[in-house]
Design an enzyme around this catalytic site. Structure first.
Site, PDB file in Angstrom:
ATOM      1  N   GLU A 292       8.715  -4.371  -4.114  1.00 21.17           N
ATOM      2  CA  GLU A 292       9.074  -4.233  -2.698  1.00 21.17           C
ATOM      3  C   GLU A 292       9.414  -5.615  -2.144  1.00 21.17           C
ATOM      4  OE1 GLU A 292       9.843  -1.797   0.594  1.00 21.17           O
ATOM      5  OE2 GLU A 292       9.451  -1.291  -1.509  1.00 21.17           O
ATOM      6  N   GLU A 323      17.609  -7.818   3.911  1.00 24.99           N
ATOM      7  CA  GLU A 323      17.277  -8.304   2.577  1.00 24.99           C
ATOM      8  C   GLU A 323      18.442  -8.074   1.608  1.00 24.99           C
ATOM      9  OE1 GLU A 323      13.015  -6.999   4.150  1.00 24.99           O
ATOM     10  OE2 GLU A 323      13.844  -5.832   2.486  1.00 24.99           O
ATOM     11  N   ASP A 477       7.464   0.201   3.955  1.00 28.75           N
ATOM     12  CA  ASP A 477       6.466   0.452   2.905  1.00 28.75           C
ATOM     13  C   ASP A 477       6.208   1.952   2.742  1.00 28.75           C
ATOM     14  OD1 ASP A 477       6.007  -2.384   2.555  1.00 28.75           O
ATOM     15  OD2 ASP A 477       4.960  -2.312   4.469  1.00 28.75           O
TER      16      ASP A 477
END
Length: 495
Positions: A292, A323, A477
């Site tokens: 992750e 990201e 998450d």
């Protein structure tokens, strides 16, 4: 007069019908006496949000082979969630211009970085270098009216989400102090080597869509995270994590926290990253590893993760739009010339970067030594799962499950409420930004669009975006955890 009498008789009949247990009246009676006929609206009258939500419930199914033991590490902390604007005002900081800082050294740096991301509605995470100043800010945050304490850190949040499945045994390694241990789900196993005397605190400055501070207005709800966290910053629990795997014997390993090392400086992270790769390499290759990712700013550090170090030895990664673009910029990949996404990220451009990652760093060819075969991408309006053919099953359900949990959790609900969410995903888009490309549609009744480029398959679904999100922290998450629960690893293709 007879009509009034008839109406009164029919009304009495209706009351008696309900009194004696009738649940529905004949439609003709309801029309005659003017009572509303309350029925489920036909499909044609349902909102797009209702259609998508109903389709999810019908189509999402667990895989034939499910995980039974999952090990998660290695970043864990206590999150202090507070109004960003409110806390900065309490710290007597005046609004001003935004400016990005890779590392925060002062309250002024904090203010400028917060404004920089708030005006873009983007998430970010930074290291605060001054321990004493950070402790003063942390105390002010904990005492601020309405501040809340939560389980924090990607690994701990993923473990918490996985622990909602009673059949799953979950191991969590990380720097776990007394407060965090008390807050963790009791189903989670914490090895003795992970217990420490004090907690690590992360401050999460949230802002709402449309919230204003000075001349800055947030286009959407999001958060800015910062900490002075040495244990997580050095990934000090990594060796403990790897050592505990032999006894725990997991079927899946989930790794996070690499982004925390970035703030430690090049000399430290270069050495520590080599040690981390050696430790991760000890995990048996038949156990898939999901990595992750999180917000980073150092292109050299990202390149080390991508090319030389970590990415070739993991099977799956999870990341968001910031990201993804930074990863392409660091590696001079597709659309690296873009400074930032404008609005909802273009599906074609996202698809180009995902394919490039798998071609450059994944196992596109069976003869490749790389292990990467799966990328779970999430942005506010839609999610994409890109997988190399032959390694992962049930990905349509996996991508929908991730979107469903994003829609419900952002609203603070256990299930999606169509009246509290809205569809923001494009209904028409392209498979690539450049020719040759395929024009694609998102059909609400079948809310997964599938396309292929070479031997990579893409699954896209819309997110039903919460109109008034209660909490944005940990959504990525939860999305990745849910996507993994619904994914099936094809063991007939050994790594």
């Amino acid at each position: 007069m007879w009509r009034k009498a008839s109406a009164a008789a029919l009304l009495a009949l209706a009351v008696g019908y309900f009194y004696h247990g009738g649940s529905e009246l004949p439609e003709q009676i309801l029309q005659y006496i003017g009572l509303p006929n309350i029925q489920t609206p036909p499909e044609s009258q349902k909102s797009l949000e209702q259609v998508v939500s109903s389709a999810w419930e019908t189509l999402i199914t667990l895989p034939t082979r499910q995980w039974s033991r999952v090990a998660v590490g290695v970043n864990a902390c206590v999150d202090v969630v507070v109004s960003g604007v409110g806390l900065l005002q309490a710290l007597a900081v005046d609004p001003g211009s935004g400016l990005n800082h890779e590392v925060l050294h002062s309250k002024e740096d904090l203010k400028e970085a917060f404004i920089h991301y708030m005006e873009r509605g983007a998430a970010a995470e930074r290291f605060f270098s001054d321990s004493e100043v950070f402790q003063r800010i942390a105390r002010a945050a904990a005492e601020y009216p309405g501040a809340k304490l939560y389980v924090g850190g990607n690994a701990a949040l993923i473990a918490q989400k996985l622990a909602t499945y009673p059949e799953l045994v979950v191991l969590l390694c990380g720097p776990i102090g007394p407060k965090l241990h008390e807050m963790l789900d009791e189903q989670i196993i914490v090895p003795p080597g992970s217990i420490q005397e004090t907690d690590e605190y992360h401050l999460i400055l949230e802002y709402k869509a449309g919230e204003q501070w000075g001349s800055t207005q947030a286009p959407q709800a999001n958060r800015f995270i910062f900490s002075h966290d040495v244990s997580n910053g050095e990934m000090s629990s990594l060796e403990t994590f790897v050592e505990s795997l032999e006894e725990f014997d997991p079927e899946l390993v989930v790794l996070s926290g690499l982004h925390m090392m970035e703030g430690q400086g090049r000399e430290l992270w270069e050495e520590r990253l080599k040690e981390a790769v050696l430790a991760i390499s000890e995990i048996p290759r038949d156990i898939p590893i999901h990595l992750e990712l999180a917000s980073m700013t150092d292109k050299d550090y990202m390149n080390s993760i991508m090319q030389e170090q970590v990415m070739p030895i993991v099977s799956s990664i999870g990341l968001n739009e910031q990201e993804l673009l930074f990863l392409s910029q660091a590696g001079e990949g597709p659309h690296a010339e873009m400074v930032a996404w404008k609005g909802i990220p273009d599906v074609g451009r996202v698809s180009d970067i995902l394919l490039w990652i798998l071609e450059q760093h994944g196992r596109i060819e069976p003869s490749s030594e790389a292990d990467l075969t799966r990328i779970h991408f999430h942005t506010l309006a839609y999610h994409i799962l890109a997988t190399v053919d032959g390694y992962w099953g049930n990905q349509a359900s996996a991508v929908m499950a991730g979107a469903r949990v994003a829609s419900s959790q952002a609203c603070g609900l256990q299930a999606v409420d169509p009246s509290k969410v809205e569809l923001k995903a494009p209904l028409e888009f392209y498979s690539s930004h450049a020719e040759p490309r395929e024009q694609l549609s998102l059909i609400p009744e079948q809310p997964v669009t599938v396309w292929r480029r070479g031997n990579v398959t893409f699954h896209l679904t819309a997110v039903l975006v919460c109109r008034q999100p209660l909490r944005t922290v940990g959504l990525g998450d939860a999305i990745s955890a849910e996507g993994l629960v619904y994914s099936e690893f094809e063991t007939q293709q050994p790594f």
